[in-house]
Design a protein around this motif. Structure first.
Motif, PDB file in Angstrom:
ATOM      1  N   ASP A 202      23.429  71.913  25.306  1.00 53.18           N
ATOM      2  CA  ASP A 202      24.495  72.078  26.278  1.00 53.18           C
ATOM      3  C   ASP A 202      25.399  70.847  26.170  1.00 53.18           C
ATOM      4  OD1 ASP A 202      26.192  72.334  28.409  1.00 53.18           O
ATOM      5  OD2 ASP A 202      24.625  72.384  29.952  1.00 53.18           O
ATOM      6  N   VAL A 203      26.524  70.970  25.475  1.00 58.38           N
ATOM      7  CA  VAL A 203      27.361  69.795  25.217  1.00 58.38           C
ATOM      8  C   VAL A 203      28.041  69.273  26.478  1.00 58.38           C
ATOM      9  CG1 VAL A 203      27.763  70.217  22.754  1.00 58.38           C
ATOM     10  CG2 VAL A 203      29.267  71.276  24.465  1.00 58.38           C
ATOM     11  N   SER A 204      28.032  70.063  27.549  1.00 57.42           N
ATOM     12  CA  SER A 204      28.645  69.575  28.790  1.00 57.42           C
ATOM     13  C   SER A 204      27.841  68.431  29.397  1.00 57.42           C
ATOM     14  CB  SER A 204      28.763  70.710  29.808  1.00 57.42           C
ATOM     15  OG  SER A 204      27.490  71.094  30.299  1.00 57.42           O
ATOM     16  N   THR A 205      26.605  68.241  28.934  1.00 52.31           N
ATOM     17  CA  THR A 205      25.762  67.161  29.454  1.00 52.31           C
ATOM     18  C   THR A 205      25.828  65.898  28.592  1.00 52.31           C
ATOM     19  OG1 THR A 205      23.787  67.834  28.219  1.00 52.31           O
ATOM     20  CG2 THR A 205      24.151  68.877  30.363  1.00 52.31           C
ATOM     21  N   ILE A 206      26.551  65.973  27.470  1.00 47.91           N
ATOM     22  CA  ILE A 206      26.624  64.847  26.539  1.00 47.91           C
ATOM     23  C   ILE A 206      27.927  64.083  26.786  1.00 47.91           C
ATOM     24  CG2 ILE A 206      26.580  64.125  24.128  1.00 47.91           C
ATOM     25  CD1 ILE A 206      25.330  66.870  23.461  1.00 47.91           C
ATOM     26  N   HIS A 207      27.796  62.781  27.016  1.00 49.30           N
ATOM     27  CA  HIS A 207      28.977  61.942  27.232  1.00 49.30           C
ATOM     28  C   HIS A 207      28.965  60.785  26.239  1.00 49.30           C
ATOM     29  CE1 HIS A 207      30.447  63.662  31.108  1.00 49.30           C
ATOM     30  NE2 HIS A 207      29.222  64.149  31.105  1.00 49.30           N
ATOM     31  N   SER A 208      30.155  60.262  25.960  1.00 50.76           N
ATOM     32  CA  SER A 208      30.248  59.147  25.025  1.00 50.76           C
ATOM     33  C   SER A 208      31.465  58.296  25.352  1.00 50.76           C
ATOM     34  CB  SER A 208      30.344  59.660  23.583  1.00 50.76           C
ATOM     35  OG  SER A 208      30.335  58.582  22.656  1.00 50.76           O
ATOM     36  N   VAL A 209      31.340  57.000  25.077  1.00 48.80           N
ATOM     37  CA  VAL A 209      32.476  56.089  25.139  1.00 48.80           C
ATOM     38  C   VAL A 209      32.516  55.319  23.827  1.00 48.80           C
ATOM     39  CG1 VAL A 209      32.491  55.841  27.655  1.00 48.80           C
ATOM     40  CG2 VAL A 209      31.099  54.275  26.270  1.00 48.80           C
ATOM     41  N   ALA A 210      33.709  54.860  23.473  1.00 47.82           N
ATOM     42  CA  ALA A 210      33.900  54.071  22.256  1.00 47.82           C
ATOM     43  C   ALA A 210      34.412  52.704  22.662  1.00 47.82           C
ATOM     44  CB  ALA A 210      34.886  54.761  21.317  1.00 47.82           C
ATOM     45  N   SER A 211      33.568  51.684  22.514  1.00 44.65           N
ATOM     46  CA  SER A 211      33.872  50.343  22.999  1.00 44.65           C
ATOM     47  C   SER A 211      34.735  49.581  22.000  1.00 44.65           C
ATOM     48  CB  SER A 211      32.577  49.576  23.282  1.00 44.65           C
ATOM     49  OG  SER A 211      31.843  50.198  24.314  1.00 44.65           O
ATOM     50  N   PHE A 212      36.004  49.483  22.323  1.00 43.52           N
ATOM     51  CA  PHE A 212      36.987  48.802  21.478  1.00 43.52           C
ATOM     52  C   PHE A 212      37.150  47.383  22.018  1.00 43.52           C
ATOM     53  CE2 PHE A 212      40.921  48.270  19.121  1.00 43.52           C
ATOM     54  CZ  PHE A 212      40.753  49.117  18.039  1.00 43.52           C
ATOM     55  N   PHE A 213      36.774  46.390  21.217  1.00 43.07           N
ATOM     56  CA  PHE A 213      36.774  45.008  21.682  1.00 43.07           C
ATOM     57  C   PHE A 213      38.189  44.438  21.662  1.00 43.07           C
ATOM     58  CE2 PHE A 213      32.470  45.692  21.731  1.00 43.07           C
ATOM     59  CZ  PHE A 213      31.704  44.561  21.978  1.00 43.07           C
ATOM     60  N   VAL A 214      38.516  43.690  22.717  1.00 45.79           N
ATOM     61  CA  VAL A 214      39.909  43.289  22.924  1.00 45.79           C
ATOM     62  C   VAL A 214      40.122  41.787  22.742  1.00 45.79           C
ATOM     63  CG1 VAL A 214      41.886  43.434  24.478  1.00 45.79           C
ATOM     64  CG2 VAL A 214      40.163  45.245  24.521  1.00 45.79           C
ATOM     65  N   SER A 215      39.615  40.962  23.649  1.00 48.97           N
ATOM     66  CA  SER A 215      39.997  39.544  23.655  1.00 48.97           C
ATOM     67  C   SER A 215      39.625  38.811  22.375  1.00 48.97           C
ATOM     68  CB  SER A 215      39.365  38.832  24.856  1.00 48.97           C
ATOM     69  OG  SER A 215      37.967  38.750  24.732  1.00 48.97           O
TER      70      SER A 215
END
Length: 374
Positions: free
Chosen positions: A197-210
């Motif tokens: 059930d892909v509605s239960t799968i979450h993801s973020v992509a951490s793009f480093f800034v400073s």
């Protein structure tokens, strides 16, 4: 999700404009002392951790003494003890954030736990440990952090295909970010094939800034020209804004529309390393300059306090800036500061720094286990 009366206007404004505020810190004292709940009441809706954070937490106070004594008595190895300690902290933080998780249908209320940095170039090892950490924490709102190295990409796909939510970390370059987006799409497509059930799968992509400004500004200072001085403090925000452009391009793709129809959620860009290291810049720079829908900003407590106190959130500061952002990076390149060289070096340094922190964590736990037996 409605905001509580204790949420400041700047933090509430970020939420209105689609930015989720996460805390880049975790310790047992923070959780059990009630400070994490108080931060949630002030608008924090997620937590990220890394080996540096855990090494710092273990080196302070006596919050871990009782568990350390139990681990010593059970004959736990140093590695087993590190796993037990970190997963306990993450599990308890997940429980604090469970109401946020429920209220946002799993979008927020997340706590991230990273695989061992020494596995950054080991695909199979990363896969195995990600699955093990997910099972050990045993909370639906945990996110497993996997570095965006070349070897990490297939592990990201494999973990998502298993139905496990992923925080992709240590992203510095636009090309690598596009590869991360592809790995994420591959993972969701495989999850569909696997009957998840892909509605239960979450993801973020951490793009480093400073860290980008830290490196580029140093080279601009060495150049010393008038143009170089004008370009100080522009590269990191420009880089992140162009990453958001790539995110928007993904949202317009057929691959995404097919997955969205199956109930999938977008992989949100997460702005990491948002604490300002150069005092010449406003202490809220990497927050207020990166306001856009469907993003996360994970902040050290000092940065969160600054935003809460005097952050000026006027609206979207990312979209419609892509031409200017491209021009900034092109200008830096013309001065002989190679973008590819900068981002490759930052990824290498990022893995090395987290590996060094992991080593410190192991040494701290080894020492604590020995002292617990006295």
């Amino acid at each position: 999700m409605s905001t509580s009366p204790s949420v400041s206007e700047p933090v509430a404004a970020l939420a209105r404009h689609g930015v989720s505020v996460w805390l880049d810190d975790l310790s047992r004292e923070l959780v059990r002392g009630g400070d994490l709940q108080r931060l949630v009441d002030r608008g924090v809706v997620g937590v990220t951790s890394n080996p540096t954070i855990f090494a710092s937490a273990l080196a302070k106070g006596d919050a871990y003494d009782e568990q350390m004594a139990e681990l010593r008595a059970s004959g736990a190895s140093v590695l087993d003890a590190v796993t037990a300690i970190t997963t306990t902290d993450v599990r308890e933080a997940c429980d604090v954030l469970a109401p946020v998780y429920e209220a946002t249908d799993g979008v927020d209320g997340r706590v991230s736990l990273e695989v061992e940095p020494g596995l950054a170039h080991d695909t199979d090892g990363t896969l195995a440990q990600a699955r093990s950490l997910f099972a050990t924490v045993d909370r639906p709102n945990v996110m497993i952090k996997i570095p965006a190295t070349v070897e990490g990409l297939p592990a990201i796909t494999g973990v998502l295909a298993d139905g496990i939510s992923v925080n992709v970390t240590l992203i510095f370059s636009l090309d690598r970010y596009r590869a991360v987006l592809n790995a994420w799409l591959d993972g969701l497509e495989r999850a569909v094939e696997n009957g998840k059930d892909v509605s239960t799968i979450h993801s973020v992509a951490s793009f480093f800034v400073s860290r980008v400004d830290g490196t580029v500004d140093g080279r601009l200072d060495a150049d010393g020209s008038a143009e170089a001085k004008q370009l100080r403090g522009t590269a990191a925000v420009a880089n992140a804004r162009l990453a958001y452009q790539a995110f928007e391009e993904m949202l317009a793709s057929t691959r995404w529309s097919d997955l969205a129809a199956a109930g999938a959620h977008p992989q949100r860009p997460l702005w990491a390393s948002t604490g300002v290291k150069d005092t010449a810049y406003p202490d809220t720079k990497y927050v207020t300059d990166l306001v856009a829908p469907d993003t996360v900003n994970t902040m050290p407590l000092k940065t969160f306090d600054a935003v809460e106190d005097h952050g000026e959130v006027a609206g979207d500061t990312v979209r419609d800036t892509y031409t200017e952002a491209s021009a900034s990076l092109d200008a830096v390149e013309r001065l002989g500061i190679g973008y590819a060289d900068v981002v490759a070096g930052l990824e290498r340094e990022g893995v090395e720094k987290f590996s060094a922190s992991w080593g410190e964590l192991l040494e701290t736990v080894e020492k604590a286990l020995a002292e617990a037996g006295r």
